[in-house]
Motif scaffolding. Structure first.
Motif, PDB file in Angstrom:
ATOM      1  N   VAL A   1      37.279  35.714  35.254  1.00 10.21           N
ATOM      2  CA  VAL A   1      36.739  36.689  34.301  1.00 10.21           C
ATOM      3  C   VAL A   1      37.382  38.064  34.451  1.00 10.21           C
ATOM      4  N   MET A   2      38.078  38.294  35.578  1.00 13.88           N
ATOM      5  CA  MET A   2      38.725  39.589  35.786  1.00 13.88           C
ATOM      6  C   MET A   2      39.853  39.437  36.806  1.00 13.88           C
ATOM      7  N   GLY A   3      41.013  40.007  36.482  1.00 15.07           N
ATOM      8  CA  GLY A   3      42.151  39.938  37.387  1.00 15.07           C
ATOM      9  C   GLY A   3      41.956  40.830  38.601  1.00 15.07           C
TER      10      GLY A   3
ATOM     11  N   PRO B   1      41.708  39.680  45.300  1.00 15.00           N
ATOM     12  CA  PRO B   1      41.537  38.418  44.565  1.00 15.00           C
ATOM     13  C   PRO B   1      40.934  38.642  43.182  1.00 15.00           C
ATOM     14  N   SER B   2      41.213  37.737  42.285  1.00  9.20           N
ATOM     15  CA  SER B   2      40.598  37.773  40.955  1.00  9.20           C
ATOM     16  C   SER B   2      39.112  37.448  41.083  1.00  9.20           C
TER      17      SER B   2
END
Length: 225
Positions: free
Chosen positions: A119-121, A127-128
């Motif tokens: 959901v988010m880089g 970490p993502s």
């Protein structure tokens, strides 16, 4: 740190402690109407899958009624030794075991599929962020007049068991529709049902007879003299 324990072992322990506190979420989206949607589902579902959820809930409430008097320290098993030493206790637990097996058989018909997505880089710094959840009835659509599908209703019912609120799901003692009790002693789904029940009670009938006697005496006894 315990003597002789290596730093990486302690770090692993802390991670494991965090993992034990985590639960992968279900497929229910947060909503202020979840409980009212569930009650509407229980009262208005017309499909076989929906009616099976109602039946599962009824079985769970029966089990709750049977197990509530059992002391917390008493094992929830039908110990064979009790058959000779405590036959009544054995019989109670044997009935519980049979009902639990029937409940498990019904629950086994449902499948919840795991889902995961980024959901988010991480922005190159870490970490993502991932979202992970379980979802049932893939592709299922709610009945036209409902907002919930069967698996969502089941998920919410199971979650209510984890916060001690399963028994707040109950039937109105007057019209027998399902309700979620906002307070522990609530037994009616509406004021209308509460009043209707009272007017059918022996206490109200006695009150009504006494009122009519007084009314008759005040308005007609003088005229008859």
């Amino acid at each position: 740190m315990a003597k002789g324990m290596k730093p990486y072992v302690r770090r692993d322990e802390r991670k494991l402690e965090r993992l034990t506190r985590l639960n992968i979420a279900g497929g229910l989206l947060p909503s202020a109407t979840l409980l009212s949607d569930l009650i509407k589902f229980l009262n208005q579902t017309k499909t076989s899958r929906g009616k099976r959820i109602v039946m599962i809930l009824e079985k769970m409430l029966e089990l709750e009624e049977m197990t509530k008097p059992i002391k917390p320290e008493e094992p929830m098993i039908a110990a064979l030794a009790w058959k000779r030493t405590h036959p009544e206790k054995f019989q109670v637990h044997w009935e519980i075991e049979k009902r639990r097996a029937m409940l498990e058989r019904e629950l086994s018909k449902y499948r919840f599929t795991p889902h995961a997505e980024v959901v988010m880089g991480g922005g190159g710094q870490g970490p993502s962020q991932w979202a992970a959840w379980w979802k049932g009835d893939l592709g299922a659509r709610p009945e036209k007049h409902l907002r919930m599908v069967a698996s969502e209703a089941l998920e919410l019912i199971l979650k209510l068991t984890q916060v001690g609120d399963l028994t707040r799901l109950r039937r109105c003692t007057q019209c027998h529709k399902w309700l979620f009790a906002r307070f522990r002693h609530q037994t009616f789904c509406s004021t209308k049902c509460q009043q209707k029940s009272y007017t059918q009670s022996d206490a109200w009938k006695a009150h009504r007879r006494a009122y009519m006697r007084r009314y008759y005496q005040r308005n007609f006894s003088v005229k008859m003299r």
